[in-house]
Write a protein that holds these residues in place. Structure first.
Motif, mmCIF file in Angstrom:
data_model
loop_
_atom_site.group_PDB
_atom_site.id
_atom_site.type_symbol
_atom_site.label_atom_id
_atom_site.label_comp_id
_atom_site.label_asym_id
_atom_site.label_seq_id
_atom_site.Cartn_x
_atom_site.Cartn_y
_atom_site.Cartn_z
ATOM 1 N N GLN A 416 0.896 -1.231 -0.014
ATOM 2 C CA GLN A 416 -0.143 0.179 0.015
ATOM 3 C C GLN A 416 0.789 1.211 0.008
ATOM 4 O OE1 GLN A 416 0.387 -2.207 2.459
ATOM 5 N NE2 GLN A 416 -0.214 -1.226 4.405
ATOM 6 N N VAL A 417 2.268 0.979 0.066
ATOM 7 C CA VAL A 417 3.048 2.333 0.180
ATOM 8 C C VAL A 417 3.252 2.855 -1.279
ATOM 9 C CG1 VAL A 417 5.141 3.331 0.824
ATOM 10 C CG2 VAL A 417 3.896 1.504 2.355
ATOM 11 N N ASP A 418 3.063 4.045 -1.609
ATOM 12 C CA ASP A 418 3.554 4.734 -2.901
ATOM 13 C C ASP A 418 4.718 5.341 -2.687
ATOM 14 O OD1 ASP A 418 3.767 6.680 -5.034
ATOM 15 O OD2 ASP A 418 1.582 6.712 -5.024
ATOM 16 N N ALA A 419 5.773 4.878 -3.543
ATOM 17 C CA ALA A 419 7.219 5.397 -3.392
ATOM 18 C C ALA A 419 7.126 6.839 -3.849
ATOM 19 C CB ALA A 419 8.166 4.677 -4.517
ATOM 20 N N LEU A 420 6.556 7.342 -4.645
ATOM 21 C CA LEU A 420 6.607 8.690 -5.080
ATOM 22 C C LEU A 420 6.205 9.576 -3.762
ATOM 23 C CD1 LEU A 420 5.039 8.595 -8.585
ATOM 24 C CD2 LEU A 420 7.387 9.078 -7.840
ATOM 25 N N VAL A 422 6.735 8.693 -0.659
ATOM 26 C CA VAL A 422 7.977 8.495 0.231
ATOM 27 C C VAL A 422 8.756 9.566 -0.152
ATOM 28 C CG1 VAL A 422 9.387 6.941 1.146
ATOM 29 C CG2 VAL A 422 7.214 6.184 0.642
ATOM 30 N N PHE A 423 9.029 9.648 -1.629
ATOM 31 C CA PHE A 423 10.087 10.658 -2.072
ATOM 32 C C PHE A 423 9.742 12.009 -1.855
ATOM 33 C CE2 PHE A 423 10.847 13.639 -5.718
ATOM 34 C CZ PHE A 423 12.295 13.513 -5.679
ATOM 35 N N HIS A 424 8.554 12.580 -1.929
ATOM 36 C CA HIS A 424 8.176 13.817 -1.559
ATOM 37 C C HIS A 424 8.223 14.209 -0.200
ATOM 38 C CE1 HIS A 424 7.388 14.946 -5.785
ATOM 39 N NE2 HIS A 424 6.479 14.002 -5.865
ATOM 40 N N ALA A 425 7.569 13.082 0.770
ATOM 41 C CA ALA A 425 7.699 13.568 2.017
ATOM 42 C C ALA A 425 9.152 13.295 2.718
ATOM 43 C CB ALA A 425 6.856 12.373 2.956
ATOM 44 N N ALA A 426 10.017 12.451 2.230
ATOM 45 C CA ALA A 426 11.373 12.254 2.596
ATOM 46 C C ALA A 426 12.279 13.816 2.400
ATOM 47 C CB ALA A 426 12.016 11.421 1.813
ATOM 48 N N LEU A 427 11.857 14.153 0.981
ATOM 49 C CA LEU A 427 12.451 15.508 0.561
ATOM 50 C C LEU A 427 12.171 16.457 1.421
ATOM 51 C CD1 LEU A 427 14.639 16.213 -1.619
ATOM 52 C CD2 LEU A 427 12.429 16.761 -3.015
ATOM 53 N N ALA A 428 11.039 16.673 1.778
ATOM 54 C CA ALA A 428 10.435 17.832 2.829
ATOM 55 C C ALA A 428 11.360 17.689 4.101
ATOM 56 C CB ALA A 428 8.919 17.582 3.192
ATOM 57 N N GLN A 429 12.007 16.549 4.389
ATOM 58 C CA GLN A 429 12.649 16.371 5.699
ATOM 59 C C GLN A 429 14.192 16.192 5.440
ATOM 60 O OE1 GLN A 429 11.423 15.924 8.623
ATOM 61 N NE2 GLN A 429 9.416 16.200 8.094
ATOM 62 N N GLY A 430 14.521 16.657 4.193
ATOM 63 C CA GLY A 430 16.012 16.776 3.761
ATOM 64 C C GLY A 430 16.641 15.494 3.366
ATOM 65 N N ILE A 431 15.787 14.399 2.998
ATOM 66 C CA ILE A 431 16.319 13.132 2.672
ATOM 67 C C ILE A 431 16.017 13.025 0.978
ATOM 68 C CG2 ILE A 431 16.529 10.763 3.135
ATOM 69 C CD1 ILE A 431 15.169 11.583 5.709
ATOM 70 N N SER A 432 16.764 12.510 0.277
ATOM 71 C CA SER A 432 16.628 12.012 -1.162
ATOM 72 C C SER A 432 16.776 10.709 -1.010
ATOM 73 C CB SER A 432 17.891 12.789 -1.937
ATOM 74 O OG SER A 432 17.439 12.211 -3.321
ATOM 75 N N ILE A 433 15.603 10.231 -1.829
ATOM 76 C CA ILE A 433 15.541 8.760 -2.442
ATOM 77 C C ILE A 433 15.299 8.708 -3.713
ATOM 78 C CG2 ILE A 433 14.772 7.872 0.008
ATOM 79 C CD1 ILE A 433 12.118 7.525 -1.476
ATOM 80 N N LEU A 468 12.889 7.945 7.557
ATOM 81 C CA LEU A 468 12.297 7.185 6.545
ATOM 82 C C LEU A 468 11.367 6.146 7.008
ATOM 83 C CD1 LEU A 468 14.995 6.635 3.523
ATOM 84 C CD2 LEU A 468 12.734 7.927 3.257
ATOM 85 N N GLY A 469 11.892 5.337 7.878
ATOM 86 C CA GLY A 469 10.822 4.316 8.564
ATOM 87 C C GLY A 469 9.671 4.793 8.830
ATOM 88 N N LYS A 470 9.723 5.971 9.510
ATOM 89 C CA LYS A 470 8.588 6.692 10.177
ATOM 90 C C LYS A 470 7.760 7.074 8.877
ATOM 91 C CE LYS A 470 10.426 8.267 14.227
ATOM 92 N NZ LYS A 470 11.150 9.516 15.150
ATOM 93 N N ILE A 471 8.068 7.758 7.762
ATOM 94 C CA ILE A 471 7.240 8.188 6.708
ATOM 95 C C ILE A 471 6.609 6.947 6.227
ATOM 96 C CG2 ILE A 471 7.476 8.939 4.560
ATOM 97 C CD1 ILE A 471 9.618 10.825 5.491
ATOM 98 N N ILE A 472 7.318 5.879 6.032
ATOM 99 C CA ILE A 472 6.855 4.434 5.326
ATOM 100 C C ILE A 472 5.538 4.114 6.106
ATOM 101 C CG2 ILE A 472 7.161 2.259 4.425
ATOM 102 C CD1 ILE A 472 10.269 3.227 4.081
ATOM 103 N N ARG A 473 5.927 4.057 7.529
ATOM 104 C CA ARG A 473 4.806 3.471 8.267
ATOM 105 C C ARG A 473 3.701 4.399 8.299
ATOM 106 N NH1 ARG A 473 6.501 -0.619 11.849
ATOM 107 N NH2 ARG A 473 8.976 -0.835 11.647
ATOM 108 N N SER A 474 3.620 5.740 8.279
ATOM 109 C CA SER A 474 2.653 6.708 8.283
ATOM 110 C C SER A 474 1.724 6.358 6.911
ATOM 111 C CB SER A 474 3.033 8.164 8.359
ATOM 112 O OG SER A 474 3.921 8.624 7.210
ATOM 113 N N LEU A 475 2.387 6.164 5.878
ATOM 114 C CA LEU A 475 1.805 5.904 4.727
ATOM 115 C C LEU A 475 0.868 4.457 4.757
ATOM 116 C CD1 LEU A 475 4.491 7.398 2.198
ATOM 117 C CD2 LEU A 475 2.098 8.108 2.762
ATOM 118 N N MET A 476 1.271 3.621 5.634
ATOM 119 C CA MET A 476 0.701 2.418 5.610
ATOM 120 C C MET A 476 -0.486 2.516 6.551
ATOM 121 S SD MET A 476 3.921 -0.217 6.631
ATOM 122 C CE MET A 476 2.804 -1.565 6.754
ATOM 123 N N GLY A 477 -0.682 3.808 7.139
ATOM 124 C CA GLY A 477 -1.864 3.999 7.887
ATOM 125 C C GLY A 477 -1.719 3.851 9.407
ATOM 126 N N HIS A 478 -0.515 3.374 9.835
ATOM 127 C CA HIS A 478 -0.212 3.265 11.275
ATOM 128 C C HIS A 478 1.205 3.629 11.734
ATOM 129 C CE1 HIS A 478 1.983 -0.293 10.106
ATOM 130 N NE2 HIS A 478 0.956 -0.725 9.510
#
Length: 478
Positions: A416-420, A422-433, A468-478
């Motif tokens: 259920q995780v959308d990589a795009l 994740v990319f935008h949310a991570a970039l807002a935190q100063g992390i590129s993937i 990144l782990g927190k972002i991914i978990r947030s996109l899973m809905g928990h």
């Protein structure tokens, strides 16, 4: 399969099946040696291999233990794994990925951004000061006449040094086959132009390095996607069907430590790949820019080693192993050498002469192999650090295939995780993937990401992985 590999696979199966649980101690070296009738050194080799794969870890004075929250080692695109090979040969695809790729490339320009999305290892890993001395010495002693005589195919000393490295690897190539280029990307471009025309079909890997997709886009070529298995590389059964169904004019493949998956094609499968393409008289453009970055004792042979008819165009570069920014690559172009050289003369004439001379000097006097050994050890250490962080911070459903070389980690996130996102949310935190869709002309791999572990591991790296782990978990809905 060697004895240590067989024993390692037996232990891996116990871990995968749950017989050896996360955190549990694996058999001691002495016990395993006595029980299985193998030498302690064989056990150690097996455990080192399992450690590289991220399955086990050593605890000082305590032995080896299954990694906590073990992340499974097998990964492939699920939609390709579950269907027969005949159904995996997709229709040809117009390529249009550049805008998405440029957005990712823009994300790593800020020096404060954590560069997990970068395509390059850290410049700090290279002997740039020693190279600068080679550059100074080589340019000071350069004969002015070489500005005319050393156009394509390039600096003869450098070409001789490259030919010697092929020879040490067991591959005898005439210097006439070697052409120096502006990085491997120009070599790959020239090879494609030598054997295709606009609208032709090219078999490419799926996922594929995004620069490959951009080259096809620029040359107005169509892609036929061939799935890549994270351990064995390009799927030969699917490729064979594609060759039978479509008038494919070339095949582009990274046979060692593929970008983005890190896949290493076993030697026998490389031989089979070359034979399959020979049968259909389709040239192989072998992108081998990571071949020097292996972690084992022996360098992987390129597919070029099995070429008997000059159909393999082997492309390499010093950008990933020695000199980023110098933009010096090469191609051993086989039967197409003259055509590739003439295309080079028609486009950019030659690669930078001072840069060629500098690298030639370094290869002769700078200790290249000593540098490579240090670089490989560093990258392997950084791989372990990133795998540990994945285990600690990413969801348990995450799947990863630890590579045996290079500096990329390919992860399949929960469905259920959308990589795009994740990319935008991570970039807002100063992390590129690097999000999965940039590696496919059809924007597939939407729940996959590529991470670069080619930067020295720091507290910042660790914190970025936790974020990144927190972002991914947030996109899973928990």
């Amino acid at each position: 399969m060697k004895r240590y590999e067989k024993f390692a696979e037996d232990i891996a199966e116990l871990i995968r099946s749950g017989v050896l649980a996360a955190g549990q101690r694996v058999p001691s070296v002495r016990y395993a040696s006595q029980t299985h009738g193998i030498s302690p050194s064989t056990v150690f080799q097996a455990y080192y291999l399992l450690e590289r794969r991220g399955l086990i870890r050593a605890r000082p004075r305590s032995g080896y233990f299954v990694n906590d929250n073990f992340v499974g080692p097998s990964l492939s695109a699920p939609e390709l794994e579950a269907v027969p090979a005949a159904e995996q040969v997709r229709e040809t695809t117009e390529v249009d990925v550049s805008e998405l790729v440029f957005s990712v490339l823009d994300s790593i320009k800020d020096p404060h951004t954590v560069p997990f999305g970068s395509a390059f290892p850290s410049p700090a890993l290279f002997p740039l000061q020693r190279l600068a001395r080679s550059l100074s010495s080589a340019t000071r002693d350069m004969d002015p006449r070489v500005t005319v005589t050393d156009l394509s195919p390039g600096n003869p000393v450098l070409r001789r040094q490259i030919a010697l490295r092929y020879m040490v690897g067991g591959l005898m190539l005439p210097m006439e086959e070697l052409l120096i280029t502006n990085g491997a990307l120009e070599a790959l471009n020239l090879c494609l132009q030598a054997v295709t025309q606009p609208a032709d079909l090219v078999a490419i890997e799926s996922p594929a390095f995004y620069a490959c997709l951009q080259v096809l886009e620029r040359l107005k070529l169509k892609a036929v996607e061939i799935p890549v298995h994270p351990q064995n590389g390009i799927d030969l059964d699917v490729l064979e069907l594609a060759l039978e169904r479509h008038p494919i004019k070339a095949c582009w493949s990274m046979t060692s430590f593929q970008n983005p998956t890190g896949a290493q094609v076993p030697e026998e499968r490389k031989r089979a790949l070359v034979e399959l393409l020979r049968t259909h008289q389709v040239p192989l453009i072998e992108d081998d820019v990571y071949g020097e970055l292996y972690y084992g004792q022996h360098a992987p042979k390129p597919a070029k080693a099995f070429d008997t008819e000059g159909l393999v165009m082997h492309c390499g570069s010093f950008a990933k192993s020695l000199a980023p920014g110098y933009r010096i690559g090469w191609v051993a172009a086989g039967r197409f050498a003259q055509k590739v050289e003439r295309l080079k003369l028609m486009t950019s004439l030659c690669a930078s002469m001072p840069a060629q001379a500098a690298i030639a000097d370094y290869l002769q006097h700078g200790g290249y192999d000593r540098h490579l050994r240090k670089l490989r050890n560093t990258l392997e250490d950084q791989l372990r650090a990133m795998l540990g962080a994945v285990t600690r911070y990413f969801p348990a459903q995450t799947r990863v295939s630890p590579p045996s070389g290079g500096y990329f980690l390919w992860l399949e996130l929960p469905e259920q995780v959308d990589a795009l996102k994740v990319f935008h949310a991570a970039l807002a935190q100063g992390i590129s993937i690097a999000p999965g869709p940039i590696f496919s002309p059809t924007r597939r791999f939407r729940n996959c990401i590529r991470l670069n572990y080619g930067t020295p591991w720091t507290d910042t790296s660790e914190t970025a992985m936790q974020t990144l782990g927190k972002i991914i978990r947030s996109l899973m809905g928990h």
